[in-house]
Enzyme design. Structure first.
Site, PDB file in Angstrom:
ATOM      1  N   HIS A 373      60.873 -32.182  24.484  1.00 29.72           N
ATOM      2  CA  HIS A 373      61.773 -32.748  23.904  1.00 29.72           C
ATOM      3  C   HIS A 373      61.583 -33.366  22.189  1.00 29.72           C
ATOM      4  CE1 HIS A 373      65.230 -36.312  23.348  1.00 29.72           C
ATOM      5  NE2 HIS A 373      64.878 -36.580  24.629  1.00 29.72           N
ATOM      6  N   ASP A 377      66.683 -32.155  20.908  1.00 24.00           N
ATOM      7  CA  ASP A 377      67.277 -33.864  21.692  1.00 24.00           C
ATOM      8  C   ASP A 377      68.350 -33.968  22.266  1.00 24.00           C
ATOM      9  OD1 ASP A 377      65.907 -35.204  19.297  1.00 24.00           O
ATOM     10  OD2 ASP A 377      67.387 -34.600  18.237  1.00 24.00           O
TER      11      ASP A 377
END
Length: 410
Positions: A373, A377
């Site tokens: 992450h 995204d």
């Protein structure tokens, strides 16, 4: 002449290896190019061939970690090859001697007096028996400290009731050293968990269209190309397409920089005799269905036979792991660092789903995308997995350009 055999370098980043198995014994005569040992690096298991013929002297033990360039054995190249007849004579003499020893042992066993059971052969004293009976403890479970294992009153007083359930089964255990490859895999998995912001997103794929295509073309495909038409070619084509649509998933972090690739080197997780291995399909975006199936078969066979090289497992921009072949329904695959994403495939099960407002039974696979992450995204990760799903549920149009026969080179 005494030849010193040194550990060759399996790859640029490898500084040491572990002697996994010696395939010869100290003092054996070896032939040139004969495999004399298997050595583990943190990437693969390699065979060490003899550089010359002669009598070998081992300088390292199994399990030893040795530096690249270190001497692991000596070969006396001036030693003559022993005659096979001499070896046979020695073998026969050894067998004769062993037979004599066995005969002598059998005779001794017959003439040895049987040991008489006495009060001191491990039994308990009357007082100790009484105490153990009150505690409901079997004397056979108590180790005596008296002469010849006799259970004393003090032993009985100190004996405690076991809180475990007596099973009568084996309670043995074995401690073995992990191979260097397994230790490296463990290290990398822990690093991936600790050093990435790993998150997993899931989806489901209706495999009906792929099943229909395979049923129609798999026999013709196998007869023409010599390889089966499996799921991996569909998934690889779907993944490379999605990576081109969402390039962040095909990127990785290097310090404070992001490295993006315009090619798709797909790592394929396979189970080898030494553990998990991840060989790489180079430029998978350029491979046809036949090309993917042939390359996966080649890499899987090399991994199974222990012939995979470091170069074949180096690199990779994205990984596909197929736990479904072992029956996995759902999992959260761990990223293969320094990559940023991994797709987990699972088993196919007939499930009730809704199509055109009707509940129908269809072959369904759950898929999982684990991603870093820090660089990917939610929009990119979910979009990537949806793109994979769309391609797999409509492969004829999206992956084959509306012409399956041409795409399959039939």
């Amino acid at each position: 002449m005494i030849l010193e055999m040194k550990v060759p370098s399996p790859g640029e980043s490898i500084k040491e290896v572990e002697i996994a198995t010696w395939l010869v014994k100290d003092g054996d005569y070896v032939e040139k190019d004969q495999a004399i040992a298997e050595v583990d690096s943190d990437k693969a298991t390699l065979e060490l061939p003899a550089e010359m013929s002669g009598i070998i002297t081992l300088k390292a033990e199994e399990g030893d970690t040795v530096a690249v360039g270190a001497v692991v054995c000596l070969i006396d190249t001036s030693a003559a090859k022993p005659a096979s007849t001499g070896s046979a004579a020695v073998s026969e003499a050894t067998k004769t001697e062993e037979k004599k020893v066995d005969t002598a042992s059998a005779t001794a066993a017959k003439t040895a007096p049987a040991q008489e059971a006495t009060y001191a052969t491990g039994s308990a004293s009357p007082a100790a028996k009484k105490i153990l009976a009150e505690k409901n403890i079997d004397p056979a479970t108590v180790s005596g400290t008296g002469k010849a294992g006799r259970i004393t009153t003090e032993d009985a007083i100190n004996a405690k009731v076991s809180m475990g359930t007596p099973t009568g089964g084996s309670r043995g255990s074995e401690r073995t050293k992990l191979s260097m490859l397994r230790r490296k895999v463990a290290e990398r998995l822990v690093m991936a968990k600790n050093e990435t912001a790993m998150l997993t997103t899931f989806n489901e794929v209706d495999m009906s269209a792929i099943y229909a295509l395979r049923d129609e073309y798999k026999e013709e495909f196998k007869n023409k190309h010599g390889v089966g038409l499996g799921f991996m070619s569909f998934f690889t084509k779907a993944v490379t397409r999605a990576l081109q649509l969402f390039p962040d998933v095909n990127s990785m972090i290097d310090g404070q920089e992001k490295i993006s690739y315009d090619f798709c080197d797909i790592s394929v997780a396979v189970s080898g005799p030494k553990g998990l291995m991840v060989p790489v399909m180079r430029n998978a975006e350029l491979l046809t269905f036949r090309g993917v199936e042939a390359e996966i078969k080649r890499l899987a066979l090399r991994a199974r036979d222990g012939q995979i090289t470091v170069d074949e497992m180096t690199g990779g921009t994205f990984t596909i792991s197929n736990g479904g072949v072992f029956g996995s329904m759902l999992s959260t695959p761990i990223i293969n660092p320094p990559q940023s994403g991994i797709l987990g495939m699972h088993n196919v099960v007939d499930r009730a789903i809704v199509k055109n407002g009707q509940i129908v039974i269809a072959p369904v696979m759950f898929v999982a995308l684990s991603y870093d992450h820090r660089i990917i995204d939610g929009r990119e990760s979910v979009g990537f997995l949806v793109a994979v799903k769309e391609a797999l549920e409509n492969p004829a149009e999206i992956l084959m350009g509306g012409n399956p026969r041409k795409a399959l080179e039939l």
